[in-house]
Design a protein around this motif. Structure first.
Motif, short mmCIF file in Angstrom:
data_model
loop_
_atom_site.label_atom_id
_atom_site.label_comp_id
_atom_site.label_asym_id
_atom_site.label_seq_id
_atom_site.Cartn_x
_atom_site.Cartn_y
_atom_site.Cartn_z
N SER A 2 1.05 -1.18 -0.49
CA SER A 2 -0.13 -0.39 0.13
C SER A 2 1.19 1.03 0.23
O SER A 2 2.23 1.32 0.50
N TRP A 3 0.50 2.36 -0.03
CA TRP A 3 0.83 3.68 -0.37
C TRP A 3 1.82 3.97 0.95
O TRP A 3 3.13 4.65 1.24
N ASP A 4 1.23 2.97 2.59
CA ASP A 4 1.30 3.85 3.16
C ASP A 4 3.43 3.31 3.68
O ASP A 4 3.64 3.57 4.37
N THR A 5 3.08 1.90 3.48
CA THR A 5 4.02 1.56 3.69
C THR A 5 5.36 1.72 2.70
O THR A 5 6.64 1.93 3.79
N TRP A 6 5.32 2.07 1.49
CA TRP A 6 6.53 2.96 0.69
C TRP A 6 6.35 4.21 1.50
O TRP A 6 7.25 4.46 1.58
N ALA A 7 5.66 4.66 1.70
CA ALA A 7 5.73 6.73 2.82
C ALA A 7 6.63 5.91 3.75
O ALA A 7 7.87 6.65 4.54
N SER A 10 10.29 4.75 2.88
CA SER A 10 10.83 5.51 2.48
C SER A 10 11.67 6.76 3.31
O SER A 10 13.56 6.74 3.25
#
Length: 69
Positions: A2-7, A10
């Motif tokens: 999900s987008w939260d995991t990538w954020a 990073s």
């Protein structure tokens, strides 16, 4: 992922990179004789320094070659 995991990944990788970069800087400051390629000149107040590339001919005399005529 999900987008939260990538954020989160990073941000975590950025933090690890900053910590490693800081540790390397502290290591270089505590071991000043390790790099002979630069001459480190410290300001009078001791807050900062300037690194000047050392030339290969420090301490050597340069003599012009004379030709026999």
């Amino acid at each position: 992922m999900s987008w939260d995991t990538w954020a989160l990944l990073s941000i975590l990788s950025l933090c690890v990179a900053v910590i490693c970069w800081s540790a390397w800087g502290f290591y270089r400051d505590s071991h000043p004789g390790g790099d002979d390629r630069f001459l480190r000149l410290t300001y009078l107040d001791g807050s900062k320094y300037v690194e000047v590339p050392a030339s290969g001919g420090i301490g050597r005399r340069h003599r012009a070659q004379h030709r026999a005529t």
